[in-house]
Enzyme design. Sequence first.
Site, PDB file in Angstrom:
ATOM      1  N   ASN A 228       2.853  -6.885  13.387  1.00  0.00           N
ATOM      2  CA  ASN A 228       2.291  -5.355  14.001  1.00  0.00           C
ATOM      3  C   ASN A 228       2.418  -5.287  15.422  1.00  0.00           C
ATOM      4  OD1 ASN A 228       0.684  -3.145  14.550  1.00  0.00           O
ATOM      5  ND2 ASN A 228      -0.310  -3.378  12.524  1.00  0.00           N
TER       6      ASN A 228
ATOM      7  N   CYS B 273       0.800  20.637 -20.734  1.00  0.00           N
ATOM      8  CA  CYS B 273      -0.572  21.478 -20.955  1.00  0.00           C
ATOM      9  C   CYS B 273      -1.114  22.389 -20.056  1.00  0.00           C
ATOM     10  CB  CYS B 273      -1.714  20.301 -21.150  1.00  0.00           C
ATOM     11  SG  CYS B 273      -2.326  19.770 -19.590  1.00  0.00           S
TER      12      CYS B 273
ATOM     13  N   HIS C 264      -1.265   1.283  -4.247  1.00  0.00           N
ATOM     14  CA  HIS C 264      -1.616   2.690  -4.128  1.00  0.00           C
ATOM     15  C   HIS C 264      -0.781   3.495  -5.024  1.00  0.00           C
ATOM     16  CE1 HIS C 264      -3.798   1.814  -0.158  1.00  0.00           C
ATOM     17  NE2 HIS C 264      -4.556   1.505  -1.120  1.00  0.00           N
TER      18      HIS C 264
ATOM     19  N   THR D 195       0.164  -3.068   8.823  1.00  0.00           N
ATOM     20  CA  THR D 195      -1.193  -2.217   8.148  1.00  0.00           C
ATOM     21  C   THR D 195      -2.188  -2.294   9.214  1.00  0.00           C
ATOM     22  OG1 THR D 195      -2.624  -2.062   6.455  1.00  0.00           O
ATOM     23  CG2 THR D 195      -2.065  -4.279   7.002  1.00  0.00           C
ATOM     24  N   SER D 196      -2.900  -0.952   9.339  1.00  0.00           N
ATOM     25  CA  SER D 196      -4.025  -0.968  10.350  1.00  0.00           C
ATOM     26  C   SER D 196      -5.088  -1.668   9.929  1.00  0.00           C
ATOM     27  CB  SER D 196      -4.156   0.435  10.832  1.00  0.00           C
ATOM     28  OG  SER D 196      -4.529   1.090   9.571  1.00  0.00           O
TER      29      SER D 196
ATOM     30  N   GLN E  16       0.774  -1.167   0.045  1.00  0.00           N
ATOM     31  CA  GLN E  16       0.035   0.041  -0.065  1.00  0.00           C
ATOM     32  C   GLN E  16       1.069   1.140   0.102  1.00  0.00           C
ATOM     33  OE1 GLN E  16      -3.584  -0.625   2.987  1.00  0.00           O
ATOM     34  NE2 GLN E  16      -2.186  -1.996   3.544  1.00  0.00           N
TER      35      GLN E  16
ATOM     36  N   CYS F 232      -4.684  15.534 -19.150  1.00  0.00           N
ATOM     37  CA  CYS F 232      -4.456  15.033 -20.227  1.00  0.00           C
ATOM     38  C   CYS F 232      -3.639  13.634 -20.024  1.00  0.00           C
ATOM     39  CB  CYS F 232      -3.168  15.603 -21.277  1.00  0.00           C
ATOM     40  SG  CYS F 232      -1.756  16.056 -20.441  1.00  0.00           S
TER      41      CYS F 232
ATOM     42  N   VAL G 295       3.574   4.182  -1.166  1.00  0.00           N
ATOM     43  CA  VAL G 295       3.963   4.647  -2.380  1.00  0.00           C
ATOM     44  C   VAL G 295       5.682   5.017  -2.418  1.00  0.00           C
ATOM     45  CG1 VAL G 295       1.735   5.405  -2.719  1.00  0.00           C
ATOM     46  CG2 VAL G 295       3.252   6.755  -1.389  1.00  0.00           C
TER      47      VAL G 295
ATOM     48  N   CYS H  88      -0.687  13.808 -15.132  1.00  0.00           N
ATOM     49  CA  CYS H  88      -1.593  15.160 -15.291  1.00  0.00           C
ATOM     50  C   CYS H  88      -3.006  14.775 -15.256  1.00  0.00           C
ATOM     51  CB  CYS H  88      -1.016  15.519 -16.762  1.00  0.00           C
ATOM     52  SG  CYS H  88      -2.655  17.173 -17.175  1.00  0.00           S
TER      53      CYS H  88
END
Length: 249
Positions: free
Chosen positions: A217, A154, A123, A192-193, A105, A134, A107, A131
């Site tokens: 965890n 653009c 994610h 992760t929660s 999850q 476009c 990034v 963009c």
Amino acid sequence: MRAGGRDPIREAVRLLADRRNAVALTGAGISVESGIPSFRGSQGMWAKYDPMEYATLHAFMQSPRKVWEMLTEMVSVCGEAAPNAAHRALATLEETGVVRAVITQNVDGLHQAAGSRRVIEYHGNMEELVCVSCWKRYPTRERWTPGSVPLCDCGEILKPNVVLFGEPIPWLAQEQAEEEARTCGLLLVIGTSAQVSPACDIPRIAKESGAAVIEINPEPTPLTASVTDIHLRGSASEVLRALTFLMQL
Ligand code: APR
């Protein structure tokens, strides 16, 4: 912990050795030890930035400059972070054939930086901008400088290629993640929660498909009493280091 009173970590090692085709699902907790704050909890990003004001697609379309205040912090923190022992242990588990894929999850790109090869970015990723008009894409490092709001050729404002609340999961990532969950023998759920869907459904899909579920965890989550077979209560790096040590990898 439901390991029938046996030592949960040794039980986890036995299960990992028995059940081939393990897959890992990771969340923000695995990157906390790399200096990236998690989202929930008192020290989390959402304690500082209301996600409804800073992390929805609607908020981004309404006030992109404001949302970029939060994104600037995330891009900077992710850009400065390095993989920790937990990321490296997962790469070793892949290299030695114990784990076949990581569904993340996160990034931050730290799994790939640690050497993991099959990483499903559920994610999206901060290293790319897109963009919203476009759909043209750019490497973040080529279009973004701290404090700036990056623009597309653009003229539209660019957003990181991450999934904001209200946006769909990239369909290929969703397909691949669900396929891995349906066919894995064991799911490692790390940091992760399990409060955000559809990611929090992945452990249920795995369980319903016959997989064992091991949760790593420091805190219990909604999965612990329902889906989890073994809860290894500790930080990702200390638990994964112990697992790889006991598996003599
Ligand atoms: N090792 C393992 N787990 C940890 C550690 C650690 N060192 N430190 C904290 N944790 C656990 C916390 O107990 C918590 O359960 O990691 C979890 C982090 O939960 P969240 O902050 O809710 O992060 P996550 O589950 O990844 O959030 C899911 O929500 O905000 C959105 O898109 C964002 O991908 C994110 C999604």
